[in-house]
Write a protein that holds these residues in place. Structure first.
Motif, PDB file in Angstrom:
ATOM      1  N   ILE A  65       0.861  -1.183   0.000  1.00 41.21           N
ATOM      2  CA  ILE A  65       0.000   0.000   0.000  1.00 41.21           C
ATOM      3  C   ILE A  65       0.900   1.237   0.000  1.00 41.21           C
ATOM      4  O   ILE A  65       1.816   1.352   0.807  1.00 41.21           O
ATOM      5  N   GLY A  66       0.626   2.124  -0.943  1.00 37.83           N
ATOM      6  CA  GLY A  66       1.347   3.389  -1.021  1.00 37.83           C
ATOM      7  C   GLY A  66       0.392   4.529  -0.717  1.00 37.83           C
ATOM      8  O   GLY A  66      -0.781   4.313  -0.419  1.00 37.83           O
ATOM      9  N   ARG A  67       0.889   5.728  -0.796  1.00 41.69           N
ATOM     10  CA  ARG A  67       0.057   6.892  -0.495  1.00 41.69           C
ATOM     11  C   ARG A  67       0.273   7.940  -1.578  1.00 41.69           C
ATOM     12  O   ARG A  67       1.402   8.241  -1.937  1.00 41.69           O
ATOM     13  N   ASN A  68      -0.820   8.475  -2.099  1.00 44.39           N
ATOM     14  CA  ASN A  68      -0.752   9.563  -3.058  1.00 44.39           C
ATOM     15  C   ASN A  68      -0.261  10.798  -2.304  1.00 44.39           C
ATOM     16  O   ASN A  68      -0.909  11.254  -1.366  1.00 44.39           O
ATOM     17  N   PRO A  69       0.913  11.348  -2.695  1.00 49.69           N
ATOM     18  CA  PRO A  69       1.467  12.474  -1.935  1.00 49.69           C
ATOM     19  C   PRO A  69       0.598  13.737  -1.969  1.00 49.69           C
ATOM     20  O   PRO A  69       0.632  14.532  -1.035  1.00 49.69           O
ATOM     21  N   LYS A  70      -0.202  13.918  -3.019  1.00 49.03           N
ATOM     22  CA  LYS A  70      -1.046  15.114  -3.108  1.00 49.03           C
ATOM     23  C   LYS A  70      -2.275  15.012  -2.206  1.00 49.03           C
ATOM     24  O   LYS A  70      -2.616  15.952  -1.495  1.00 49.03           O
ATOM     25  N   THR A  71      -2.935  13.853  -2.287  1.00 46.31           N
ATOM     26  CA  THR A  71      -4.214  13.719  -1.584  1.00 46.31           C
ATOM     27  C   THR A  71      -4.096  12.961  -0.267  1.00 46.31           C
ATOM     28  O   THR A  71      -4.999  13.036   0.562  1.00 46.31           O
ATOM     29  N   GLY A  72      -3.018  12.210  -0.086  1.00 45.92           N
ATOM     30  CA  GLY A  72      -2.872  11.402   1.113  1.00 45.92           C
ATOM     31  C   GLY A  72      -3.650  10.095   1.031  1.00 45.92           C
ATOM     32  O   GLY A  72      -3.641   9.290   1.950  1.00 45.92           O
ATOM     33  N   GLU A  73      -4.359   9.882  -0.083  1.00 47.34           N
ATOM     34  CA  GLU A  73      -5.170   8.678  -0.262  1.00 47.34           C
ATOM     35  C   GLU A  73      -4.277   7.450  -0.412  1.00 47.34           C
ATOM     36  O   GLU A  73      -3.260   7.485  -1.106  1.00 47.34           O
ATOM     37  N   GLU A  74      -4.669   6.356   0.240  1.00 49.52           N
ATOM     38  CA  GLU A  74      -3.919   5.107   0.117  1.00 49.52           C
ATOM     39  C   GLU A  74      -4.264   4.448  -1.211  1.00 49.52           C
ATOM     40  O   GLU A  74      -5.431   4.401  -1.595  1.00 49.52           O
ATOM     41  N   VAL A  75      -3.236   3.974  -1.909  1.00 46.25           N
ATOM     42  CA  VAL A  75      -3.435   3.289  -3.187  1.00 46.25           C
ATOM     43  C   VAL A  75      -2.578   2.023  -3.200  1.00 46.25           C
ATOM     44  O   VAL A  75      -1.462   2.011  -2.687  1.00 46.25           O
ATOM     45  N   PRO A  76      -3.120   0.943  -3.791  1.00 43.71           N
ATOM     46  CA  PRO A  76      -2.328  -0.286  -3.863  1.00 43.71           C
ATOM     47  C   PRO A  76      -1.243  -0.160  -4.942  1.00 43.71           C
ATOM     48  O   PRO A  76      -1.472   0.414  -6.000  1.00 43.71           O
ATOM     49  N   ILE A  77      -0.060  -0.656  -4.627  1.00 38.74           N
ATOM     50  CA  ILE A  77       1.032  -0.718  -5.599  1.00 38.74           C
ATOM     51  C   ILE A  77       1.201  -2.189  -5.951  1.00 38.74           C
ATOM     52  O   ILE A  77       1.460  -3.017  -5.073  1.00 38.74           O
ATOM     53  N   GLU A  78       1.005  -2.495  -7.219  1.00 36.24           N
ATOM     54  CA  GLU A  78       1.027  -3.884  -7.668  1.00 36.24           C
ATOM     55  C   GLU A  78       2.438  -4.474  -7.592  1.00 36.24           C
ATOM     56  O   GLU A  78       3.428  -3.743  -7.672  1.00 36.24           O
TER      57      GLU A  78
END
Length: 99
Positions: A65-78
């Motif tokens: 799990i990573g984080r979008n630096p702009k929004t702080g939203e968690e996003v999966p990194i494949e």
């Protein structure tokens, strides 16, 4: 070569031509053959070690799990395979001599 320039295939071919005396076409073909062999080994999942130069090492990274630096939203990194280069001690010393 200044700090902002990039070594190209054409320049490698020209260096082989100058150093060995092969024709420009043969020199370019030699460079292409070496690069193809390195690429084929990496694609096949093999690490490549060039003595006194360094090693190209493949690593598999797991899903995370990573984080979008702009929004702080968690996003999966494949999961993916990454390529790293580790210079040899000899190359490291030569680089630092020129610094």
């Amino acid at each position: 070569m200044d700090k902002s320039s990039t070594l190209t295939r054409a320049e490698l071919g020209e260096a082989v031509h100058t150093a060995i005396g092969l024709s420009r076409a043969e020199s370019s073909q030699l460079v292409e053959t070496v690069l193809d062999k390195v690429s084929d080994a990496l694609i096949a999942g093999e690490n490549v070690k060039i003595s006194s130069f360094g090693s190209f090492i493949l690593r598999d990274k797991n899903r995370r799990i990573g984080r979008n630096p702009k929004t702080g939203e968690e996003v999966p990194i494949e999961p993916r395979r990454v390529l790293t280069f580790r210079p040899s001690q000899i190359l490291r010393e030569r680089i630092n001599e020129g610094a």
